[in-house]
Design a protein around this motif. Sequence first.
Motif, PDB file in Angstrom:
ATOM      1  N   ASN A 213      -8.139   0.441   1.919  1.00  0.00           N
ATOM      2  CA  ASN A 213      -7.142   0.208   0.873  1.00  0.00           C
ATOM      3  C   ASN A 213      -5.710   0.285   1.384  1.00  0.00           C
ATOM      4  O   ASN A 213      -4.801   0.552   0.608  1.00  0.00           O
ATOM      5  CB  ASN A 213      -7.349   1.211  -0.257  1.00  0.00           C
ATOM      6  CG  ASN A 213      -8.678   1.011  -0.951  1.00  0.00           C
ATOM      7  OD1 ASN A 213      -9.104  -0.115  -1.176  1.00  0.00           O
ATOM      8  ND2 ASN A 213      -9.335   2.100  -1.253  1.00  0.00           N
TER       9      ASN A 213
ATOM     10  N   SER B  51      -3.578  -2.006   2.311  1.00  0.00           N
ATOM     11  CA  SER B  51      -2.669  -2.966   1.679  1.00  0.00           C
ATOM     12  C   SER B  51      -2.300  -2.501   0.264  1.00  0.00           C
ATOM     13  O   SER B  51      -1.139  -2.568  -0.131  1.00  0.00           O
ATOM     14  CB  SER B  51      -3.268  -4.367   1.657  1.00  0.00           C
ATOM     15  OG  SER B  51      -4.499  -4.378   0.980  1.00  0.00           O
ATOM     16  N   GLN B  52      -3.271  -2.008  -0.474  1.00  0.00           N
ATOM     17  CA  GLN B  52      -3.001  -1.500  -1.823  1.00  0.00           C
ATOM     18  C   GLN B  52      -2.108  -0.266  -1.765  1.00  0.00           C
ATOM     19  O   GLN B  52      -1.235  -0.075  -2.616  1.00  0.00           O
ATOM     20  CB  GLN B  52      -4.302  -1.158  -2.536  1.00  0.00           C
ATOM     21  CG  GLN B  52      -5.148  -2.371  -2.835  1.00  0.00           C
ATOM     22  CD  GLN B  52      -6.548  -1.978  -3.311  1.00  0.00           C
ATOM     23  OE1 GLN B  52      -6.941  -0.823  -3.242  1.00  0.00           O
ATOM     24  NE2 GLN B  52      -7.284  -2.958  -3.799  1.00  0.00           N
TER      25      GLN B  52
ATOM     26  N   LYS C  90       1.496  -1.359  -1.245  1.00  0.00           N
ATOM     27  CA  LYS C  90       2.050  -1.918  -2.478  1.00  0.00           C
ATOM     28  C   LYS C  90       2.344  -0.813  -3.490  1.00  0.00           C
ATOM     29  O   LYS C  90       3.388  -0.822  -4.147  1.00  0.00           O
ATOM     30  CB  LYS C  90       1.086  -2.944  -3.083  1.00  0.00           C
ATOM     31  CG  LYS C  90       1.682  -3.658  -4.276  1.00  0.00           C
ATOM     32  CD  LYS C  90       0.794  -4.782  -4.743  1.00  0.00           C
ATOM     33  CE  LYS C  90       1.471  -5.529  -5.885  1.00  0.00           C
ATOM     34  NZ  LYS C  90       0.691  -6.662  -6.312  1.00  0.00           N
ATOM     35  N   SER C  91       1.449   0.156  -3.599  1.00  0.00           N
ATOM     36  CA  SER C  91       1.668   1.243  -4.559  1.00  0.00           C
ATOM     37  C   SER C  91       2.888   2.085  -4.170  1.00  0.00           C
ATOM     38  O   SER C  91       3.632   2.535  -5.040  1.00  0.00           O
ATOM     39  CB  SER C  91       0.421   2.120  -4.699  1.00  0.00           C
ATOM     40  OG  SER C  91       0.223   2.910  -3.556  1.00  0.00           O
TER      41      SER C  91
ATOM     42  N   GLU D  19       0.768  -6.427   2.069  1.00  0.00           N
ATOM     43  CA  GLU D  19       0.323  -5.974   0.756  1.00  0.00           C
ATOM     44  C   GLU D  19      -0.861  -6.782   0.227  1.00  0.00           C
ATOM     45  O   GLU D  19      -1.686  -6.255  -0.510  1.00  0.00           O
ATOM     46  CB  GLU D  19       1.474  -6.029  -0.246  1.00  0.00           C
ATOM     47  CG  GLU D  19       2.524  -4.961  -0.021  1.00  0.00           C
ATOM     48  CD  GLU D  19       3.597  -4.956  -1.080  1.00  0.00           C
ATOM     49  OE1 GLU D  19       3.538  -5.769  -2.041  1.00  0.00           O
ATOM     50  OE2 GLU D  19       4.520  -4.119  -0.974  1.00  0.00           O
TER      51      GLU D  19
END
Length: 76
Positions: free
Chosen positions: A5, A7-8, A11-12, A39
């Motif tokens: 995760n 990339s997530q 972004k978060s 992202e």
Amino acid sequence: MEEPNFSQFLKSLRERQRMSLRDVERESGVSNAYIAQLERGDRPAPSPEILRKLAKPYKVTVRELLMRAGYLTRRR
């Protein structure tokens, strides 16, 4: 090996700071297009050098980014 995760996670971090891709680009010197690709998961985890640049605008430690990207393992 990059965490699934990553990339997530990136972004978060950006969204938590209420920053646009261009805001991060201005503060880090890393291209907004490159950050967007990270992202989306279109690119593998960036080099430690890029992670160092992203740590400040995302307000996390370089160590945290290195661990999330798979460069370091958590101590047990």
